[in-house]
Design an enzyme around this catalytic site. Structure first.
Site, mmCIF file in Angstrom:
data_model
loop_
_atom_site.group_PDB
_atom_site.id
_atom_site.type_symbol
_atom_site.label_atom_id
_atom_site.label_comp_id
_atom_site.label_asym_id
_atom_site.label_seq_id
_atom_site.Cartn_x
_atom_site.Cartn_y
_atom_site.Cartn_z
ATOM 1 N N THR B 46 2.649 24.994 -6.685
ATOM 2 C CA THR B 46 3.868 24.483 -7.300
ATOM 3 C C THR B 46 4.048 25.163 -8.649
ATOM 4 O O THR B 46 3.088 25.321 -9.418
ATOM 5 C CB THR B 46 3.899 22.938 -7.390
ATOM 6 O OG1 THR B 46 5.164 22.541 -7.930
ATOM 7 C CG2 THR B 46 2.774 22.359 -8.239
ATOM 8 N N GLU B 47 5.290 25.611 -8.908
ATOM 9 C CA GLU B 47 5.561 26.514 -10.028
ATOM 10 C C GLU B 47 5.219 25.910 -11.386
ATOM 11 O O GLU B 47 4.961 26.632 -12.337
ATOM 12 C CB GLU B 47 7.047 26.919 -10.009
ATOM 13 C CG GLU B 47 7.973 25.746 -10.300
ATOM 14 C CD GLU B 47 9.451 26.077 -10.121
ATOM 15 O OE1 GLU B 47 9.746 27.041 -9.406
ATOM 16 O OE2 GLU B 47 10.288 25.371 -10.699
ATOM 17 N N ASN B 48 5.235 24.571 -11.477
ATOM 18 C CA ASN B 48 4.951 23.948 -12.766
ATOM 19 C C ASN B 48 3.466 23.943 -13.092
ATOM 20 O O ASN B 48 3.061 23.363 -14.099
ATOM 21 C CB ASN B 48 5.551 22.542 -12.828
ATOM 22 C CG ASN B 48 5.214 21.686 -11.633
ATOM 23 O OD1 ASN B 48 5.171 22.163 -10.506
ATOM 24 N ND2 ASN B 48 4.947 20.422 -11.865
#
Lengths: 235, 218
Positions: B46-48
């Site tokens: 997940t990009e975060n």
């Protein structure tokens, strides 16, 4: 040097109208909520904000937008905040769309003293317009310059008075890199621990980057989309 | 035909390979984890700033510091890891993420993708999508075949501002799966309730039909 400050109001006292400020967080996860609230109370105007998101209408950067404190946003995503969408469509604020990875890397470059980089991200799209492009190892890439600010507001889990910081889970996000790229970096933490209270191997941001540390008076830490498991496992 | 979203997710899941590191976009792609073929284990990015996230938490166990890119509460799986945004996207751009599956408003026959902006109307922004399509080794678009008004979304050229140019590897819809390459679009799999001719009627771009055309599983 002891970098602790007493209140969020003290922390934002020297921020003048027209300042450029980086603010960490992803959605409303890991945002410097005490510092944003103090800036809202102080009413500082004509701000340029560099942030991944804009928070919600009634929490985080959304509150600064609503009060007319923001002149320009540099960001990657503005969904889930109606006041931002309305102000953008009616051109009440200036918006510089920056892909999230490019945003983080521009900030990293500034913090590391690098004068920019070529990236494949955004080639052939609106974000590449007016920028130098180059064919590197068979791929077209776009030049992106470094991105600095006057101030950075970062949120960490634990910190000490030397400015060493430890983040927690996905609340780290863009805070860590933002802590490297502003003239004056203010960190707010949930727990202010004694010097030596952080394991040196677990420090994500060494104190050299941080100018002031504030123990946040209160944390709301809202959850934007509460999702819980139903009978069948589901991600 | 069952719920189109599940048909799409099931078919997209069949394109994943055991061991893949996968980034899933918001919406239909998030349903994929429920429909992985037997023997296919993947690690979610997940990009975060996390690898190896798990299902939604049980009620009362949610943590405001633990969310996915859709801002939904998630959980840790054993072996997960956290990192900052700069490293998250370094691993994307650096080609370490095997697959990204994401939605689209328009896809062109030469692999252009538009999913971030409708001028004058929708101003949400690209988030991490431009980096994801530029960096992931394989870009799979999982979307409904046509718009709500029945207009084709697979077109000779995109009319909306692009997210990436020539980046799409495959498109999966409730009717058909296409691969994209030098020779343009190739139909590789078809839902058993439809026909090649019917798909041509709702597809804006020409396509070839693979010799070994496969069928969706029911």
């Amino acid at each position: 040097m002891n970098k602790a400050i007493n209140s969020a109001a003290d922390a934002v006292e020297h921020i003048q109208d027209g300042a450029t400020i980086m603010m960490g967080g992803f959605g409303v996860c890991g945002i410097p909520e005490n510092l944003v609230a103090a800036l809202h109370a102080r009413g500082t105007k004509d701000l340029t904000l560099i942030s991944n998101n804009v928070g919600l209408d009634d929490f985080g950067i959304g509150t600064l937008l609503k009060k007319g404190q923001v002149r320009k946003m540099i960001l990657s995503y503005g969904g889930e905040c109606k006041v931002f969408e309305d102000m953008t469509l009616t051109r009440q604020i200036e918006v510089e769309w920056t892909p999230q990875g490019t945003l983080a890397e521009r900030i990293r470059a500034a913090g590391a003293g690098v004068g920019g980089f070529f990236t494949p991200t955004g080639y052939g799209t609106l974000v590449a317009e007016g920028k130098e492009t180059r064919l590197i190892d068979g791929r077209w890439m776009v030049f992106e310059g470094p991105l600095r600010a006057d101030f950075a507001f970062v949120k960490a889990w634990k910190g000490d008075v030397l400015g060493n910081l430890e983040y927690r889970k996905t609340a780290r996000n863009i805070n860590q890199v933002m802590a490297t790229a502003a003239d004056f970096v203010i960190a707010e933490v949930e727990q202010l621990v004694d010097i030596g209270g952080l394991h040196p191997d677990h420090i994500h941001t060494p104190g050299i980057y941080v100018d002031a540390v504030l123990r946040g008076a209160k944390y709301v830490k809202p959850i934007e989309k509460l999702t819980v498991r139903k009978a069948a496992a589901h991600v | 035909m069952s719920d189109t979203r599940i048909v799409i997710a099931k078919q997209a899941a069949r394109l994943l390979v055991n061991g893949d590191y996968v980034n899933l976009g918001i919406g239909i792609p998030t349903l994929i984890t429920n429909h992985l073929p037997k023997g296919v284990e993947i690690t979610l990015h997940t990009e975060n700033g996390m690898l190896g996230y798990g299902p939604y938490p049980h009620e009362g166990e949610q943590d405001a510091d633990l969310i996915n890119a859709g801002k939904e509460t998630i959980t840790e799986l054993p072996g997960c890891s956290y990192f900052g945004t700069e490293q998250s996207f370094a691993m994307v751009r650096g080609g370490h993420v095997d697959v990204t599956v994401l939605g689209a408003m328009e896809v062109s026959a030469d692999g252009d993708l538009a999913n971030w902006m409708i001028p004058g109307k929708k101003v949400k922004g690209m988030g991490g999508a431009m980096d994801m399509v530029a960096g992931a080794k394989k870009v799979i678009v999982a979307m409904e075949h046509a718009t709500k008004d029945g207009k084709p979304k697979i077109l000779p050229k995109c009319s909306l501002p692009l997210t990436g140019k020539g980046v799409v590897s495959a498109v999966v819809t409730e009717l058909a799966t296409f691969t994209l390459g030098q020779g343009g679009l190739t139909l590789t799999a078809l839902h058993p309730d439809t026909t090649v001719d019917a798909v041509r009627k709702v597809t804006g771009a020409d396509f070839k039909v693979a010799k070994d055309l496969a069928s969706y599983e029911r």
